[in-house]
Scaffold this motif. Structure first.
Motif, short mmCIF file in Angstrom:
data_model
loop_
_atom_site.label_atom_id
_atom_site.label_comp_id
_atom_site.label_asym_id
_atom_site.label_seq_id
_atom_site.Cartn_x
_atom_site.Cartn_y
_atom_site.Cartn_z
N ILE A 234 0.88 -1.18 0.00
CA ILE A 234 0.00 0.00 0.00
C ILE A 234 0.91 1.22 0.00
N TYR A 235 0.83 2.05 -1.04
CA TYR A 235 1.62 3.28 -1.08
C TYR A 235 0.72 4.46 -0.76
N ILE A 236 1.01 5.13 0.36
CA ILE A 236 0.29 6.35 0.72
C ILE A 236 1.09 7.54 0.20
N ASP A 237 0.54 8.18 -0.79
CA ASP A 237 1.20 9.29 -1.46
C ASP A 237 1.06 10.60 -0.66
N LYS A 238 1.83 11.58 -1.04
CA LYS A 238 1.79 12.89 -0.39
C LYS A 238 0.39 13.47 -0.42
N ALA A 239 -0.36 13.23 -1.50
CA ALA A 239 -1.69 13.81 -1.66
C ALA A 239 -2.80 12.86 -1.24
N GLU A 271 6.43 13.35 3.62
CA GLU A 271 5.66 14.55 3.98
C GLU A 271 4.31 14.17 4.56
N TRP A 272 3.69 13.16 3.99
CA TRP A 272 2.39 12.71 4.52
C TRP A 272 2.58 12.14 5.92
N LEU A 273 3.63 11.36 6.11
CA LEU A 273 3.90 10.76 7.42
C LEU A 273 4.13 11.83 8.48
N ALA A 274 4.90 12.86 8.14
CA ALA A 274 5.17 13.93 9.09
C ALA A 274 3.89 14.66 9.48
N ASP A 327 10.49 9.56 -0.78
CA ASP A 327 10.38 10.97 -1.12
C ASP A 327 9.36 11.26 -2.20
N ASP A 328 9.03 10.24 -3.03
CA ASP A 328 8.07 10.48 -4.11
C ASP A 328 7.57 9.15 -4.67
N VAL A 329 6.64 9.22 -5.61
CA VAL A 329 6.03 8.04 -6.19
C VAL A 329 7.04 7.21 -6.97
N VAL A 330 8.03 7.85 -7.56
CA VAL A 330 9.04 7.11 -8.31
C VAL A 330 9.82 6.17 -7.40
N GLU A 331 10.19 6.67 -6.21
CA GLU A 331 10.91 5.83 -5.26
C GLU A 331 10.03 4.69 -4.77
N ALA A 332 8.73 4.95 -4.63
CA ALA A 332 7.80 3.89 -4.23
C ALA A 332 7.73 2.80 -5.29
N ILE A 333 7.65 3.20 -6.55
CA ILE A 333 7.60 2.25 -7.65
C ILE A 333 8.88 1.43 -7.70
N GLU A 334 10.02 2.07 -7.49
CA GLU A 334 11.30 1.36 -7.52
C GLU A 334 11.37 0.32 -6.40
N HIS A 335 10.83 0.65 -5.24
CA HIS A 335 10.82 -0.31 -4.12
C HIS A 335 9.96 -1.53 -4.46
N ILE A 336 8.79 -1.27 -5.04
CA ILE A 336 7.90 -2.36 -5.42
C ILE A 336 8.55 -3.22 -6.50
N GLU A 337 9.23 -2.59 -7.44
CA GLU A 337 9.90 -3.32 -8.51
C GLU A 337 10.95 -4.26 -7.94
N MET A 338 11.60 -3.85 -6.87
CA MET A 338 12.68 -4.65 -6.30
C MET A 338 12.14 -5.79 -5.43
N ILE A 348 -2.66 5.21 -2.75
CA ILE A 348 -3.71 6.04 -2.16
C ILE A 348 -3.31 7.49 -2.37
N THR A 349 -4.07 8.19 -3.18
CA THR A 349 -3.73 9.58 -3.51
C THR A 349 -4.91 10.28 -4.16
N GLU A 350 -4.94 11.59 -4.03
CA GLU A 350 -5.91 12.41 -4.73
C GLU A 350 -5.24 13.10 -5.92
N ASP A 351 -4.00 12.77 -6.18
CA ASP A 351 -3.23 13.33 -7.29
C ASP A 351 -3.37 12.38 -8.49
N GLY A 352 -4.17 12.78 -9.46
CA GLY A 352 -4.42 11.93 -10.61
C GLY A 352 -3.17 11.59 -11.40
#
Length: 419
Positions: A234-239, A271-274, A327-338, A348-352
């Motif tokens: 589950i990736y919780i995005d900044k938005a 940022e969302w976590l903080a 730090d961003d969605v790209v890093e999240a995608i890279e983690h999932i890829e690995m 989970i995001t409101e940023d389309g």
């Protein structure tokens, strides 16, 4: 239970092959009537099944199996009723065989049809999940396939009783009971026999833990429809909306922690976590979720423990969860890829724009935007039931319902054409 030898296992596969020829010519009405009758018989004979299940549960308690394992193994009158309803749901679905996918006529007048047909005989190798015995059988029979079942030794009494009850029911239908074979053996050699029976078994479907699936994929000479373990993220995005994000996370982690579509890793934008740390911590504590986090997470989430390399790929099957900050969605995608297993992943995001990037770039059988990974399930998606969740890309991917259990034939009708 009697341990079967090579001759017994091969004989069962041969019987299944013979029965498949009879099964594939039955009408949709005849198959549906049989499934509905099986559902009634399972509900009527539930005490027989529960008595056998108690033997497996007693053995499991003696061996100190985990709560998650015991939950998968445990049956009840209500769960058996769910099995029966699954068969009724499958009976309502359209017959996947005999469908003309396309047709055309050549210049010489030869008529061509591409038509769906059963695979033939399915070999099902699975662990301590008695529900698979019923689900797999229902889907196989509805799609015109015979099935050879090899369940895990820890559920052998439960599975044997379920098949005995289904055989009793099939004797009163058009489907020959030989179309459902159960290998009542705790010997791994019996499982290994199925790996190489290309002349009798058309496809193998393993369903269970990573070791089981890997063993089948690496050793089988029979074609394999590979299912996969679920290291779901589950990736919780900044938005991300706070309430939405927390509800989805809690559901994906705690609704049924021991299933393959439960979330095992939370990836959270720093940022969302903080900004929402207190709300997240409160939800984690209220639901007894143990966090295995990176260094940043350890600083912000009290009670968390340090995550090692193995935590990022671990299928906990419990209320433990790995938490990675990014730090961003790209890093999240890279983690999932690995570390992902190509099963189910959610953002989970409101940023389309972030959502679209995630859905486009993450390689998995099922992807979600603002929804729980728990929907990667044949029943939840309207398939009636599923025979497994494929994480490969050939033939079938994702929850495998009836269409995944068919192949095609090309039928040509001519008036004497030669080439």
């Amino acid at each position: 239970m009697t341990v079967l030898n090579k001759v017994n296992v091969e004989a069962q596969a041969i019987e299944a092959k013979k029965a498949s020829k009879k099964l594939m010519v039955l009408s949709e009405v005849e198959k549906n009537d049989a499934l509905l009758h099986l559902a009634d018989v399972l509900e009527r004979e539930y005490e027989t099944i529960l008595a056998a299940n108690e033997k497996d549960l007693a053995a499991g308690r003696e061996k100190g199996f985990t709560d998650a394992f015991m939950d998968r193994l445990s049956l009840s009158k209500e769960r058996i009723a769910d099995f029966a309803q699954g068969l009724r749901d499958v009976a309502k679905l359209d017959d996947p065989t005999g469908q003309v996918l396309s047709d055309w006529t050549l210049e010489n007048g030869l008529q061509v049809e591409k038509v769906t047909v059963p695979l033939g005989v399915i070999g099902m190798i699975y662990e301590a999940r008695p529900n698979v015995t019923v689900d797999a059988t229902g889907l196989a029979l509805k799609s015109g396939n015979a099935i050879v079942l090899k369940g895990g030794s820890n559920a052998i009494n439960s599975n044997a009783a379920i098949v005995e009850v289904m055989h009793k029911g099939l004797e009163e239908t058009k489907i020959p009971k030989e179309a459902v074979q159960f290998i009542a053996s705790t010997d791994r050699a019996a499982t290994n026999e199925l790996f190489t029976m290309k002349e009798h078994i058309d496809v193998l479907i393993p369903r269970g833990g990573g070791k089981l699936i890997q063993a089948v994929v690496e050793n089988a000479t029979v074609p394999v429809l590979e299912t996969g373990v679920g290291n779901c993220h589950i990736y919780i995005d900044k938005a991300a909306d706070v309430e939405k994000a927390i509800n989805i996370l809690v559901n994906a982690k705690t609704d049924r922690p021991a299933v393959c579509n439960a979330a095992e890793t939370l990836i959270v934008h720093k940022e969302w976590l903080a900004a929402n740390r207190d709300a997240l911590v409160s939800a984690l504590q209220e639901n007894d979720i143990q966090v295995h986090g990176d260094d940043h997470v350890l600083e912000l989430i009290p009670g968390s423990v340090a995550a090692g390399e193995e935590d990022w790929s671990n299928e906990y099957l419990s209320t433990d969860i790995a938490v990675k900050s990014v730090d961003d969605v790209v890093e999240a995608i890279e983690h999932i890829e690995m570390y992902g297993t190509k099963h189910s992943e959610a953002i989970i995001t409101e940023d389309g724009e972030a959502a679209q990037k995630f859905l486009a770039l993450v390689d998995a059988a099922a992807l979600y935007h603002n929804a729980s990974t728990r929907f990667t399930d044949g029943g939840a998606l309207g398939f009636g039931a599923e025979i497994g969740i494929s994480t490969q890309k050939l033939h079938a991917r994702g929850p495998m319902g009836l269409p995944a259990l068919t192949t095609v034939k090309f039928l040509m009708k001519g008036t004497g054409q030669i080439r």
